[in-house]
Scaffold this motif. Structure first.
Motif, PDB file in Angstrom:
ATOM      1  N   SER A   1      13.307  -2.646  -0.665  1.00 43.06           N
ATOM      2  CA  SER A   1      12.470  -2.842  -1.847  1.00 43.06           C
ATOM      3  C   SER A   1      13.320  -3.204  -3.055  1.00 43.06           C
ATOM      4  CB  SER A   1      11.676  -1.566  -2.164  1.00 43.06           C
ATOM      5  OG  SER A   1      10.598  -1.438  -1.276  1.00 43.06           O
ATOM      6  N   ALA A   2      14.436  -2.495  -3.198  1.00 43.56           N
ATOM      7  CA  ALA A   2      15.318  -2.745  -4.340  1.00 43.56           C
ATOM      8  C   ALA A   2      15.882  -4.168  -4.293  1.00 43.56           C
ATOM      9  CB  ALA A   2      16.449  -1.715  -4.372  1.00 43.56           C
ATOM     10  N   MET A   3      16.071  -4.682  -3.075  1.00 42.72           N
ATOM     11  CA  MET A   3      16.549  -6.064  -2.922  1.00 42.72           C
ATOM     12  C   MET A   3      15.479  -7.086  -3.281  1.00 42.72           C
ATOM     13  SD  MET A   3      18.385  -5.781   0.799  1.00 42.72           S
ATOM     14  CE  MET A   3      18.231  -7.530   1.154  1.00 42.72           C
ATOM     15  N   GLY A   4      14.219  -6.644  -3.299  1.00 46.55           N
ATOM     16  CA  GLY A   4      13.119  -7.562  -3.586  1.00 46.55           C
ATOM     17  C   GLY A   4      12.363  -8.014  -2.349  1.00 46.55           C
ATOM     18  N   ILE A   5      12.719  -7.433  -1.190  1.00 47.76           N
ATOM     19  CA  ILE A   5      11.995  -7.723   0.047  1.00 47.76           C
ATOM     20  C   ILE A   5      10.618  -7.060  -0.031  1.00 47.76           C
ATOM     21  CG2 ILE A   5      11.948  -7.216   2.546  1.00 47.76           C
ATOM     22  CD1 ILE A   5      14.075  -9.219   1.950  1.00 47.76           C
ATOM     23  N   ARG A   6       9.591  -7.766   0.447  1.00 54.53           N
ATOM     24  CA  ARG A   6       8.249  -7.177   0.449  1.00 54.53           C
ATOM     25  C   ARG A   6       8.042  -6.356   1.721  1.00 54.53           C
ATOM     26  NH1 ARG A   6       3.936  -9.861   0.752  1.00 54.53           N
ATOM     27  NH2 ARG A   6       2.686  -8.931  -0.889  1.00 54.53           N
ATOM     28  N   LEU A   7       7.365  -5.225   1.584  1.00 49.65           N
ATOM     29  CA  LEU A   7       7.080  -4.361   2.729  1.00 49.65           C
ATOM     30  C   LEU A   7       5.583  -4.314   2.980  1.00 49.65           C
ATOM     31  CD1 LEU A   7       9.446  -1.320   1.921  1.00 49.65           C
ATOM     32  CD2 LEU A   7       9.913  -3.288   3.416  1.00 49.65           C
ATOM     33  N   SER A   8       5.217  -4.478   4.241  1.00 54.84           N
ATOM     34  CA  SER A   8       3.807  -4.481   4.614  1.00 54.84           C
ATOM     35  C   SER A   8       3.540  -3.398   5.654  1.00 54.84           C
ATOM     36  CB  SER A   8       3.447  -5.863   5.185  1.00 54.84           C
ATOM     37  OG  SER A   8       2.145  -5.839   5.744  1.00 54.84           O
ATOM     38  N   LEU A   9       2.470  -2.658   5.457  1.00 57.30           N
ATOM     39  CA  LEU A   9       2.101  -1.605   6.407  1.00 57.30           C
ATOM     40  C   LEU A   9       1.080  -2.177   7.390  1.00 57.30           C
ATOM     41  CD1 LEU A   9       2.504   1.337   7.183  1.00 57.30           C
ATOM     42  CD2 LEU A   9       0.690   1.953   5.592  1.00 57.30           C
ATOM     43  N   ASP A  10       1.533  -2.343   8.639  1.00 60.78           N
ATOM     44  CA  ASP A  10       0.741  -3.010   9.671  1.00 60.78           C
ATOM     45  C   ASP A  10      -0.173  -2.014  10.384  1.00 60.78           C
ATOM     46  OD1 ASP A  10      -0.086  -5.080  11.263  1.00 60.78           O
ATOM     47  OD2 ASP A  10       1.876  -5.506  12.125  1.00 60.78           O
ATOM     48  N   ASP A  11      -1.237  -2.537  10.974  1.00 61.86           N
ATOM     49  CA  ASP A  11      -2.143  -1.732  11.810  1.00 61.86           C
ATOM     50  C   ASP A  11      -2.702  -0.524  11.071  1.00 61.86           C
ATOM     51  OD1 ASP A  11      -1.356  -3.561  13.666  1.00 61.86           O
ATOM     52  OD2 ASP A  11      -0.249  -2.164  14.940  1.00 61.86           O
ATOM     53  N   PHE A  12      -2.966  -0.686   9.786  1.00 63.42           N
ATOM     54  CA  PHE A  12      -3.401   0.453   8.989  1.00 63.42           C
ATOM     55  C   PHE A  12      -4.720   1.032   9.514  1.00 63.42           C
ATOM     56  CE2 PHE A  12      -5.456   2.444   5.263  1.00 63.42           C
ATOM     57  CZ  PHE A  12      -4.480   3.379   4.975  1.00 63.42           C
ATOM     58  N   GLY A  13      -4.760   2.335   9.639  1.00 63.77           N
ATOM     59  CA  GLY A  13      -5.980   3.025  10.068  1.00 63.77           C
ATOM     60  C   GLY A  13      -6.030   3.317  11.555  1.00 63.77           C
ATOM     61  N   THR A  14      -5.042   2.816  12.315  1.00 65.93           N
ATOM     62  CA  THR A  14      -5.088   3.017  13.772  1.00 65.93           C
ATOM     63  C   THR A  14      -4.236   4.200  14.217  1.00 65.93           C
ATOM     64  OG1 THR A  14      -3.215   1.550  14.141  1.00 65.93           O
ATOM     65  CG2 THR A  14      -5.397   0.558  14.196  1.00 65.93           C
TER      66      THR A  14
ATOM     67  N   PHE B   1     -10.901  -3.121  13.179  1.00 64.99           N
ATOM     68  CA  PHE B   1     -11.935  -2.883  12.161  1.00 64.99           C
ATOM     69  C   PHE B   1     -12.673  -4.165  11.815  1.00 64.99           C
ATOM     70  CE2 PHE B   1      -8.645   0.405  11.270  1.00 64.99           C
ATOM     71  CZ  PHE B   1      -9.375   1.471  11.767  1.00 64.99           C
ATOM     72  N   VAL B   2     -11.921  -5.259  11.723  1.00 69.34           N
ATOM     73  CA  VAL B   2     -12.548  -6.547  11.389  1.00 69.34           C
ATOM     74  C   VAL B   2     -13.568  -6.922  12.464  1.00 69.34           C
ATOM     75  CG1 VAL B   2     -12.127  -9.008  11.010  1.00 69.34           C
ATOM     76  CG2 VAL B   2     -10.565  -7.310  10.032  1.00 69.34           C
ATOM     77  N   SER B   3     -13.218  -6.699  13.739  1.00 73.01           N
ATOM     78  CA  SER B   3     -14.129  -7.087  14.819  1.00 73.01           C
ATOM     79  C   SER B   3     -15.380  -6.207  14.847  1.00 73.01           C
ATOM     80  CB  SER B   3     -13.405  -7.030  16.170  1.00 73.01           C
ATOM     81  OG  SER B   3     -13.090  -5.698  16.501  1.00 73.01           O
ATOM     82  N   GLN B   4     -15.325  -5.038  14.211  1.00 78.63           N
ATOM     83  CA  GLN B   4     -16.494  -4.147  14.189  1.00 78.63           C
ATOM     84  C   GLN B   4     -17.331  -4.295  12.916  1.00 78.63           C
ATOM     85  OE1 GLN B   4     -15.680   0.108  15.442  1.00 78.63           O
ATOM     86  NE2 GLN B   4     -13.617  -0.711  15.656  1.00 78.63           N
ATOM     87  N   LEU B   5     -16.925  -5.240  12.052  1.00 86.40           N
ATOM     88  CA  LEU B   5     -17.589  -5.350  10.746  1.00 86.40           C
ATOM     89  C   LEU B   5     -19.091  -5.572  10.859  1.00 86.40           C
ATOM     90  CD1 LEU B   5     -15.234  -7.402   8.392  1.00 86.40           C
ATOM     91  CD2 LEU B   5     -16.014  -5.044   8.124  1.00 86.40           C
ATOM     92  N   ASP B   6     -19.511  -6.296  11.910  1.00 86.26           N
ATOM     93  CA  ASP B   6     -20.935  -6.628  12.038  1.00 86.26           C
ATOM     94  C   ASP B   6     -21.708  -5.520  12.780  1.00 86.26           C
ATOM     95  OD1 ASP B   6     -19.531  -7.143  14.300  1.00 86.26           O
ATOM     96  OD2 ASP B   6     -20.155  -9.231  14.522  1.00 86.26           O
ATOM     97  N   GLU B   7     -21.013  -4.471  13.189  1.00 81.17           N
ATOM     98  CA  GLU B   7     -21.671  -3.431  13.984  1.00 81.17           C
ATOM     99  C   GLU B   7     -22.156  -2.254  13.144  1.00 81.17           C
ATOM    100  OE1 GLU B   7     -18.999  -2.349  17.154  1.00 81.17           O
ATOM    101  OE2 GLU B   7     -18.772  -4.462  17.700  1.00 81.17           O
ATOM    102  N   GLY B   8     -22.067  -2.377  11.824  1.00 83.07           N
ATOM    103  CA  GLY B   8     -22.586  -1.287  11.010  1.00 83.07           C
ATOM    104  C   GLY B   8     -21.641  -0.836   9.925  1.00 83.07           C
ATOM    105  N   ASP B   9     -21.926   0.355   9.418  1.00 81.17           N
ATOM    106  CA  ASP B   9     -21.272   0.809   8.193  1.00 81.17           C
ATOM    107  C   ASP B   9     -19.847   1.298   8.391  1.00 81.17           C
ATOM    108  OD1 ASP B   9     -23.643   0.254   7.016  1.00 81.17           O
ATOM    109  OD2 ASP B   9     -24.369   2.325   7.033  1.00 81.17           O
ATOM    110  N   TYR B  10     -19.521   1.763   9.614  1.00 78.77           N
ATOM    111  CA  TYR B  10     -18.248   2.444   9.805  1.00 78.77           C
ATOM    112  C   TYR B  10     -17.046   1.577   9.410  1.00 78.77           C
ATOM    113  CZ  TYR B  10     -14.182   4.363  12.191  1.00 78.77           C
ATOM    114  OH  TYR B  10     -12.937   4.814  12.475  1.00 78.77           O
ATOM    115  N   ALA B  11     -16.952   0.390  10.019  1.00 77.73           N
ATOM    116  CA  ALA B  11     -15.808  -0.477   9.752  1.00 77.73           C
ATOM    117  C   ALA B  11     -15.793  -0.921   8.295  1.00 77.73           C
ATOM    118  CB  ALA B  11     -15.837  -1.690  10.687  1.00 77.73           C
ATOM    119  N   GLN B  12     -16.986  -1.161   7.740  1.00 78.89           N
ATOM    120  CA  GLN B  12     -17.056  -1.570   6.338  1.00 78.89           C
ATOM    121  C   GLN B  12     -16.524  -0.474   5.427  1.00 78.89           C
ATOM    122  OE1 GLN B  12     -20.479  -3.548   4.885  1.00 78.89           O
ATOM    123  NE2 GLN B  12     -20.919  -4.609   6.801  1.00 78.89           N
ATOM    124  N   ALA B  13     -16.828   0.780   5.779  1.00 76.90           N
ATOM    125  CA  ALA B  13     -16.339   1.905   4.981  1.00 76.90           C
ATOM    126  C   ALA B  13     -14.814   1.988   5.050  1.00 76.90           C
ATOM    127  CB  ALA B  13     -16.964   3.211   5.471  1.00 76.90           C
TER     128      ALA B  13
END
Ligand code: C2E
Ligand code: CA
Ligand code: CA
Ligand code: CA
Length: 279
Positions: free
Chosen positions: A170-183, A205-217
């Motif tokens: 981070s101090a070098m300026g490299i970006r850090l990404s947290l993958d697979d969040f929520g799994t 979660f994206v694939s469940q978006l159309d299946e109701g409120d859970y993934a959207q939440a």
């Protein structure tokens, strides 16, 4: 492959031996793959969900074996981790991504930030900040052009050394990404101890978006948490235009998925960059 629980003991040990032999054989082949140039880095666009324009790329490793064909990363990355081959393989990924980045700039395509996937084992095997610094220098890449994606499982074995490495990056300026969040396992307490610039919403979660409120939440909560941390959000696994509509409604502005493009080999990626837009 799965072992059948209904096997007798002798069948079981035989099956286990077969599994072990297969694993050893594949690991031997993987050791050879790097020198034999069977590894290839593919790129998948990360796009602005409003305009459909490419904003960055995620690099994804491919192993093309001359006889067995493409072996999926979900199969060989675990082998690479168990055998410590992930050390040299990870270095190759890093340097190839930087080399490609430089080539795009040299070709006048402008800068296109690249995300690379980094396994926890790589942090245990060597000094990632030093390796990254060297690659940036060698290929004249700016730190903000490189994002390291680390899966949530880092928190399961978080140690002081890992935290120091992430802070150094981070101090070098490299970006850090947290993958697979929520799994997996991640406490919000841990999240605030690390400086993630980005959180990725898992494709499940994206694939469940159309299946109701859970993934959207879940998506809403992720966006809320990211905002509190000052991090961007990227949704992965977008396969349909309805996904985009819902994600936009929920406030997600960046995404990637087959809807835009599958991960493609570098020459095709080069063409995508020339066109800049994938939608
Ligand atoms: P990941 O980092 O979560 O990568 C996302 C996976 O989802 C990739 O699979 C990608 O091809 C796939 N994907 C992208 N868009 C869609 C979509 O719309 N629908 C579906 N169903 N899938 C989509 P891939 O390339 O097979 O990689 C699997 C995993 O292997 C990656 O998951 C990552 O954990 C690991 N991996 C890949 N390349 C590397 C690497 O260079 N280093 C390390 N350490 N791990 C890697
Ligand atoms: Ca990833
Ligand atoms: Ca992911
Ligand atoms: Ca994954």
């Amino acid at each position: 492959s799965q072992l059948n629980p209904a096997l007798t003991w002798s069948q079981y040990t035989k099956a286990l031996e077969r599994e072990t032999r297969k694993t050893v054989e594949l690991t031997t082949k993987l050791r050879h793959a790097l020198e034999a140039e069977q590894l290839e880095l593919y790129y998948q666009p990360q796009v602005d969900l409003e305009s459909g324009r490419i904003i960055s790329a995620e690099s994804l490793l491919r192993w093309n074996h001359p006889e067995m064909g493409f072996i999926p990363p979900d199969q060989f990355i675990p082998l690479a981790e168990q055998s410590q081959l992930i050390g040299p393989i990870g270095d190759w990924v890093l340097r190839r991504a930087c080399r490609d980045l430089k080539a795009w700039k040299d070709a006048g395509l402008g800068t296109c930030p690249v995300s690379i996937n980094v396994s926890l084992i790589q942090f245990q095997l060597g000094s990632i900040p030093d390796t990254v610094r060297r690659a940036l220098t060698d290929f004249n890449v700016a730190p903000e052009e490189l994002t390291l994606e680390i899966t949530e499982s880092v928190f399961e074995q978080h140690g002081r050394a890992l935290k120091q490495d992430l802070e150094a990056l981070s101090a070098m300026g490299i970006r850090l990404s947290l993958d697979d969040f929520g799994t997996g396992y991640s406490s919000l307490g841990h999240l605030k101890d690390y400086q993630f610039n980005e959180i990725k919403i898992d494709k499940s979660f994206v694939s469940q978006l159309d299946e109701g409120d859970y993934a959207q939440a879940i998506v809403k909560a992720t966006i809320f948490i990211a905002a509190a941390l000052g991090a961007d959000v990227v949704a992965e696994g977008i396969e349909a235009s309805e996904h985009i509509t819902t994600l936009r409604q929920l406030g997600c502005t960046k995404g990637q998925g087959y809807y835009f493009s599958r991960p493609v080999p570098e020459p095709i990626w080069h063409q995508l960059l020339i066109n800049k837009k994938v939608l």
